[in-house]
Design a protein around this motif. Structure first.
Motif, PDB file in Angstrom:
ATOM      1  N   SER A 124       0.810  -1.101  -0.028  1.00 24.70           N
ATOM      2  CA  SER A 124       0.106  -0.062  -0.117  1.00 24.70           C
ATOM      3  C   SER A 124       0.732   1.231   0.086  1.00 24.70           C
ATOM      4  N   TRP A 126       1.319   5.447   0.738  1.00 27.33           N
ATOM      5  CA  TRP A 126       0.994   6.529   1.610  1.00 27.33           C
ATOM      6  C   TRP A 126       1.857   7.740   1.292  1.00 27.33           C
ATOM      7  N   ASN A 150      -3.346   8.576   3.995  1.00 30.55           N
ATOM      8  CA  ASN A 150      -3.998   7.929   2.745  1.00 30.55           C
ATOM      9  C   ASN A 150      -3.714   8.835   1.782  1.00 30.55           C
ATOM     10  N   SER A 213      -3.456   3.970  14.385  1.00 29.44           N
ATOM     11  CA  SER A 213      -4.247   3.881  12.912  1.00 29.44           C
ATOM     12  C   SER A 213      -5.580   4.641  13.245  1.00 29.44           C
ATOM     13  N   ARG A 215      -9.414   5.411  11.754  1.00 26.89           N
ATOM     14  CA  ARG A 215     -10.203   5.212  10.783  1.00 26.89           C
ATOM     15  C   ARG A 215     -11.410   6.317  10.925  1.00 26.89           C
ATOM     16  N   ASP A 216     -11.970   6.386   9.610  1.00 28.09           N
ATOM     17  CA  ASP A 216     -13.265   7.396   9.665  1.00 28.09           C
ATOM     18  C   ASP A 216     -14.495   6.490   9.841  1.00 28.09           C
ATOM     19  N   SER A 218     -16.502   5.394   7.829  1.00 30.02           N
ATOM     20  CA  SER A 218     -16.722   4.267   7.057  1.00 30.02           C
ATOM     21  C   SER A 218     -15.798   3.151   7.102  1.00 30.02           C
ATOM     22  N   ARG A 220     -12.283   3.488   6.806  1.00 27.24           N
ATOM     23  CA  ARG A 220     -11.126   3.912   5.969  1.00 27.24           C
ATOM     24  C   ARG A 220     -10.045   4.144   6.803  1.00 27.24           C
ATOM     25  N   VAL A 222      -7.487   6.749   7.475  1.00 30.78           N
ATOM     26  CA  VAL A 222      -7.356   7.822   6.778  1.00 30.78           C
ATOM     27  C   VAL A 222      -5.441   8.257   7.156  1.00 30.78           C
TER      28      VAL A 222
END
Length: 243
Positions: A124, A126, A150, A213, A215-216, A218, A220, A222
């Protein structure tokens, strides 16, 4: 006047490392008086000038306080960042109590080892920001921090500002999302060359590494951050209410 040296390097650094380790281990409690300069000279077999350089280094790090006629006192209160962690509001307070300066390092791809270490997808990509967290501008370094954003949020990275506001809050305001979950992992590690140089500590000195980490709503991710704190400059605390 020259400093004592040895094959392992300047003796004042070795004396400072020994005293720092003793303070971190609790051999000298908060508010306790360190041995006199003469006693430290005898203990370490060095000159008074070398001892004074070692003490000056510890004072610059915020670990001791020196006053003429009063000796040298262990005083780490002003150099330790206390991190409560029960909700996102406490993370915001953590940032408000310190300052973060950073530089953009471009876009990186996680290796297999990094992906496993950070619990992120292999390969991934970044946007990497790297910097230092301090209690005050120009003060002792409390952590080396790498923030991975992200790439979907890259258009908002240029607007991120250093200081006392979290990057996740700035990104959330700019991109219109809310943090719904924070995952955190804490590990004890030995300092590598990069951390030692940035934090002014010995290589292999103890570190607390915190990976978070964000996350929003949803789900995800971020951004995620990797913070490396010297063991004597960070306290992690949380409260647990009995059900």
């Amino acid at each position: 006047m020259t400093l004592d040296t040895s094959p392992a390097g300047p003796r004042y650094l070795q004396v400072a490392d020994d005293l720092r380790a003793a303070i971190a281990a609790g051999h000298f409690a908060e508010g306790a008086q360190l041995p006199t300069e003469s006693a430290l000279c005898d203990r370490h077999g060095v000159s008074r000038f070398t001892v004074r350089e070692a003490l000056r280094r510890l004072q610059d790090e915020g670990l001791i306080r020196r006053r003429r006629g009063s000796g040298t006192i262990v005083d780490t209160v002003g150099s330790v960042l206390r991190q409560p962690m029960s909700d996102v509001a406490e993370l915001l307070q953590y940032a408000a109590d310190s300052e973060f300066t950073f530089e953009r390092r471009g876009t990186v791809t996680l290796s297999n080892a990094q992906a496993t270490d950070f619990a992120m997808p292999v390969g991934s990509r970044w946007v990497l920001l790297s910097g230092i967290r301090r209690l005050t501008s120009g003060g002792v370094a409390l952590a080396v921090v790498d923030v991975h954003v992200n790439p979907a949020l890259e258009p908002h990275v240029a607007g991120l500002q250093p200081g006392r506001q979290t990057l996740f809050a700035q990104l959330g305001t700019a991109a219109g999302f809310r943090i719904g979950r924070v995952d955190q992992d804490i590990r004890a590690l030995a300092a590598g060359s990069r951390e030692a140089a940035a934090l002014g500590i010995a290589r292999r000195a103890p570190l607390l590494r915190i990976v978070r980490s964000y996350r929003d709503d949803s789900g995800r991710v971020v951004l995620f951050s990797v913070s490396s704190h010297p063991g004597d400059r960070f306290t992690y605390s949380m409260h647990i209410d009995q059900a």
